[in-house]
Write a protein that holds these residues in place. Structure first.
Motif, mmCIF file in Angstrom:
data_model
loop_
_atom_site.group_PDB
_atom_site.id
_atom_site.type_symbol
_atom_site.label_atom_id
_atom_site.label_comp_id
_atom_site.label_asym_id
_atom_site.label_seq_id
_atom_site.Cartn_x
_atom_site.Cartn_y
_atom_site.Cartn_z
ATOM 1 N N ARG A 33 53.462 33.808 44.203
ATOM 2 C CA ARG A 33 53.886 34.637 45.455
ATOM 3 C C ARG A 33 53.042 34.293 46.700
ATOM 4 N NH1 ARG A 33 57.171 38.901 47.083
ATOM 5 N NH2 ARG A 33 56.295 40.081 44.775
ATOM 6 N N PRO A 34 53.326 32.904 46.790
ATOM 7 C CA PRO A 34 52.862 32.026 48.032
ATOM 8 C C PRO A 34 52.106 32.711 48.838
ATOM 9 C CG PRO A 34 54.807 30.847 47.235
ATOM 10 C CD PRO A 34 54.764 31.907 46.639
ATOM 11 N N GLY A 35 51.041 32.606 49.147
ATOM 12 C CA GLY A 35 50.727 32.803 50.795
ATOM 13 C C GLY A 35 51.651 33.490 51.879
ATOM 14 N N LYS A 36 51.674 31.837 51.960
ATOM 15 C CA LYS A 36 53.142 31.549 53.008
ATOM 16 C C LYS A 36 54.279 32.434 53.604
ATOM 17 C CE LYS A 36 55.318 27.420 52.912
ATOM 18 N NZ LYS A 36 55.316 26.403 53.649
ATOM 19 N N THR A 37 54.609 33.202 51.650
ATOM 20 C CA THR A 37 55.669 34.301 51.635
ATOM 21 C C THR A 37 55.558 35.223 51.514
ATOM 22 O OG1 THR A 37 56.265 33.206 49.871
ATOM 23 C CG2 THR A 37 57.013 31.741 51.316
ATOM 24 N N LYS A 38 54.208 35.954 51.644
ATOM 25 C CA LYS A 38 53.642 37.144 51.318
ATOM 26 C C LYS A 38 54.333 38.028 52.641
ATOM 27 C CE LYS A 38 49.897 36.809 48.320
ATOM 28 N NZ LYS A 38 48.095 36.858 48.529
ATOM 29 N N ARG A 39 54.173 37.540 53.742
ATOM 30 C CA ARG A 39 54.326 38.180 54.668
ATOM 31 C C ARG A 39 56.134 38.092 56.010
ATOM 32 N NH1 ARG A 39 49.085 37.956 58.071
ATOM 33 N NH2 ARG A 39 47.647 38.922 56.430
ATOM 34 N N SER A 40 56.850 36.572 55.097
ATOM 35 C CA SER A 40 58.040 36.762 55.614
ATOM 36 C C SER A 40 59.395 37.397 54.807
ATOM 37 C CB SER A 40 57.792 35.153 56.040
ATOM 38 O OG SER A 40 57.595 34.546 54.738
ATOM 39 N N SER A 41 59.495 36.336 53.929
ATOM 40 C CA SER A 41 60.212 36.210 52.930
ATOM 41 C C SER A 41 60.335 37.020 51.469
ATOM 42 C CB SER A 41 60.876 34.569 52.539
ATOM 43 O OG SER A 41 60.322 33.993 51.609
ATOM 44 N N GLY A 42 59.142 37.371 51.431
ATOM 45 C CA GLY A 42 58.347 37.802 49.909
ATOM 46 C C GLY A 42 58.859 36.711 48.661
ATOM 47 N N VAL A 43 58.803 35.612 49.029
ATOM 48 C CA VAL A 43 59.374 34.790 47.624
ATOM 49 C C VAL A 43 58.851 34.323 46.371
ATOM 50 C CG1 VAL A 43 60.808 32.435 46.646
ATOM 51 C CG2 VAL A 43 61.644 33.012 49.053
ATOM 52 N N VAL A 44 59.700 35.024 45.372
ATOM 53 C CA VAL A 44 57.669 34.072 44.545
ATOM 54 C C VAL A 44 59.145 33.209 43.408
ATOM 55 C CG1 VAL A 44 57.438 35.262 42.008
ATOM 56 C CG2 VAL A 44 57.896 37.113 43.145
ATOM 57 N N VAL A 45 58.043 31.850 43.401
ATOM 58 C CA VAL A 45 58.154 31.030 42.844
ATOM 59 C C VAL A 45 57.963 30.903 41.093
ATOM 60 C CG1 VAL A 45 57.800 28.569 42.674
ATOM 61 C CG2 VAL A 45 57.524 29.821 44.644
ATOM 62 N N GLN A 46 58.919 30.687 40.233
ATOM 63 C CA GLN A 46 57.996 30.907 38.674
ATOM 64 C C GLN A 46 58.551 29.181 38.574
ATOM 65 O OE1 GLN A 46 61.502 33.193 37.573
ATOM 66 N NE2 GLN A 46 59.722 34.602 36.631
ATOM 67 N N ILE A 47 57.836 28.576 37.812
ATOM 68 C CA ILE A 47 57.151 27.182 37.344
ATOM 69 C C ILE A 47 57.238 27.103 35.867
ATOM 70 C CG2 ILE A 47 56.318 25.348 37.704
ATOM 71 C CD1 ILE A 47 55.765 26.557 40.553
ATOM 72 N N PRO A 48 58.051 26.650 35.395
ATOM 73 C CA PRO A 48 57.782 26.539 34.113
ATOM 74 C C PRO A 48 56.737 25.728 33.716
ATOM 75 C CG PRO A 48 59.707 24.936 34.799
ATOM 76 C CD PRO A 48 59.362 26.071 35.129
#
Length: 145
Positions: A14-29
């Protein structure tokens, strides 16, 4: 980011820049080449990239170190953002869909950037960086044991 973020062949953050806004989780193979390299780290080292003092990098510290690594590799025209964009361009050129590219980049909505990247990949200002990166990666992989 470290071993604790890898499960079933996927790096999940969960990138630091999205923790407080969208909460986007990134999954990379985790590609086999990358996993092989990361497996060589000491088992007790929980963070993949550490300073010369064995501590995790700060955001700014990692950006500065990436600049040093790019320069050492002869990629003076590349930046952290440029390399990330080059990765997305390479994925797009190899058939990744816009949804897949958005997932890799941690984006929730399509701003038409990836479609544009796919169409202009060959004429993009990133082309020299992408080509240099590809050539260096291909050279290293062809000489790997």
């Amino acid at each position: 980011m470290g071993r604790q973020h890898v499960r079933d062949g996927w790096l999940t953050i969960r990138p630091g820049k999205t923790k407080r806004s969208s909460g986007v989780v990134v999954q990379i193979p985790m590609l086999p080449e990358l996993q092989k390299t990361l497996d060589q780290q000491p088992a007790n080292q929980m963070t993949y990239l550490v300073t010369e003092y064995g501590k995790p990098f700060s955001v700014n510290g990692l950006g500065n170190k990436m600049r040093d690594w790019c320069d050492e590799a002869g990629l003076f025209h590349c930046s952290t953002h440029g390399l990330r964009k080059a990765g997305a361009t390479i994925a797009a050129e190899n058939g990744a869909t816009d949804d897949e590219l958005m997932a890799l980049a941690g984006q929730r909505r399509n701003r038409r950037r990836f479609t544009r990247s796919r169409r202009t990949a060959r004429s993009s200002p990133l082309e020299p960086c992408t080509s240099s990166l590809r050539n260096k990666m291909a050279s290293k992989l062809s000489h790997a044991p």
